[in-house]
Design a protein around this motif. Sequence first.
Motif, PDB file in Angstrom:
ATOM      1  N   TRP A   1      43.382  42.451  30.737  1.00 36.86           N
ATOM      2  CA  TRP A   1      43.853  43.470  31.896  1.00 36.86           C
ATOM      3  C   TRP A   1      44.866  44.386  31.038  1.00 36.86           C
ATOM      4  O   TRP A   1      44.820  45.937  31.650  1.00 36.86           O
ATOM      5  CB  TRP A   1      44.553  42.072  32.869  1.00 36.86           C
ATOM      6  CG  TRP A   1      45.340  43.129  34.085  1.00 36.86           C
ATOM      7  CD1 TRP A   1      46.832  42.971  33.760  1.00 36.86           C
ATOM      8  CD2 TRP A   1      44.955  44.213  35.103  1.00 36.86           C
ATOM      9  NE1 TRP A   1      46.908  43.807  35.198  1.00 36.86           N
ATOM     10  CE2 TRP A   1      45.920  44.508  35.354  1.00 36.86           C
ATOM     11  CE3 TRP A   1      43.458  44.251  35.338  1.00 36.86           C
ATOM     12  CZ2 TRP A   1      45.742  45.260  36.451  1.00 36.86           C
ATOM     13  CZ3 TRP A   1      43.361  44.600  36.680  1.00 36.86           C
ATOM     14  CH2 TRP A   1      44.441  45.743  37.235  1.00 36.86           C
TER      15      TRP A   1
ATOM     16  N   CYS B   1      39.966  48.857  38.699  1.00 34.32           N
ATOM     17  CA  CYS B   1      39.430  48.122  37.304  1.00 34.32           C
ATOM     18  C   CYS B   1      38.388  47.904  37.806  1.00 34.32           C
ATOM     19  O   CYS B   1      37.449  48.371  38.288  1.00 34.32           O
ATOM     20  CB  CYS B   1      40.366  46.465  38.427  1.00 34.32           C
ATOM     21  SG  CYS B   1      39.972  45.691  39.571  1.00 34.32           S
TER      22      CYS B   1
ATOM     23  N   ILE C   1      46.766  37.091  36.369  1.00 32.98           N
ATOM     24  CA  ILE C   1      46.725  38.477  35.936  1.00 32.98           C
ATOM     25  C   ILE C   1      46.908  37.864  34.072  1.00 32.98           C
ATOM     26  O   ILE C   1      46.567  38.599  33.423  1.00 32.98           O
ATOM     27  CB  ILE C   1      47.061  39.076  36.522  1.00 32.98           C
ATOM     28  CG1 ILE C   1      45.832  40.432  36.098  1.00 32.98           C
ATOM     29  CG2 ILE C   1      48.745  39.731  36.341  1.00 32.98           C
ATOM     30  CD1 ILE C   1      44.847  40.046  36.087  1.00 32.98           C
TER      31      ILE C   1
ATOM     32  N   ILE D   1      38.725  42.655  34.615  1.00 34.73           N
ATOM     33  CA  ILE D   1      38.798  41.326  34.837  1.00 34.73           C
ATOM     34  C   ILE D   1      38.166  40.346  34.556  1.00 34.73           C
ATOM     35  O   ILE D   1      36.883  40.814  34.192  1.00 34.73           O
ATOM     36  CB  ILE D   1      38.617  40.743  36.377  1.00 34.73           C
ATOM     37  CG1 ILE D   1      39.693  41.862  37.231  1.00 34.73           C
ATOM     38  CG2 ILE D   1      38.940  39.557  36.608  1.00 34.73           C
ATOM     39  CD1 ILE D   1      41.548  42.055  36.860  1.00 34.73           C
TER      40      ILE D   1
END
Length: 206
Positions: free
Chosen positions: A101, A72, A95, A107
């Motif tokens: 995402w 990520c 999330i 993020i």
Amino acid sequence: MVSVTIATDFTFDDFIEWYPENSTTRYELHDGEIVEMPNPTGKHSKVAGFLSGNLFLEIMRLQLPYFIPTECVVRSTDERSGYKPDVIVLDENAIADDPRWDKESVITQGSSVRLIVEVVSTNWADDYARKLEEYESLGIAEYWIVDYLGLGGKRFIGSPKMPTVSVYQLIDGEYQVKQFRGSERIESPTFSELTLTVEQLVQAGA
């Protein structure tokens, strides 16, 4: 090895669009500059893997609504930087509200993150300064700096320098730090029952 700047004047979106698919090289965006990060040593990877495994076991044991992704990118608040943490623990529920995402593994909201861990290497200043400030600005609740070789500056880990884990907790919008060494149990606000010492992390990297 040190990080190498390979391109400048990029926005975060430029960076994500540019990022080579299936790249074996890790890149980050620092204030508009694409930086090729040094490949982690075997010991660095072993410490990060050991820690990730222990956190995963704790998540499973307590049936916590968290998970640890393999990949990520964390976007900074000014959208001029993007970081790939060594270990990140995400909140399954929060999330769902992070707009990038699902499609991009990006993020954008600190509330999505329960914990970020950076394992210190030769570019230790990034962990203690740049990333600390960015993660605090994002509102990330907990940030660990795992300095298992005692590489950081004396102003960060004291003198004589020794292996140290710095646990930063966000309180009233600012990080407060507790540091742990030797046989001390690392105290985590997120994983309050975790039984892990600095010595164990040092041994993992031996």
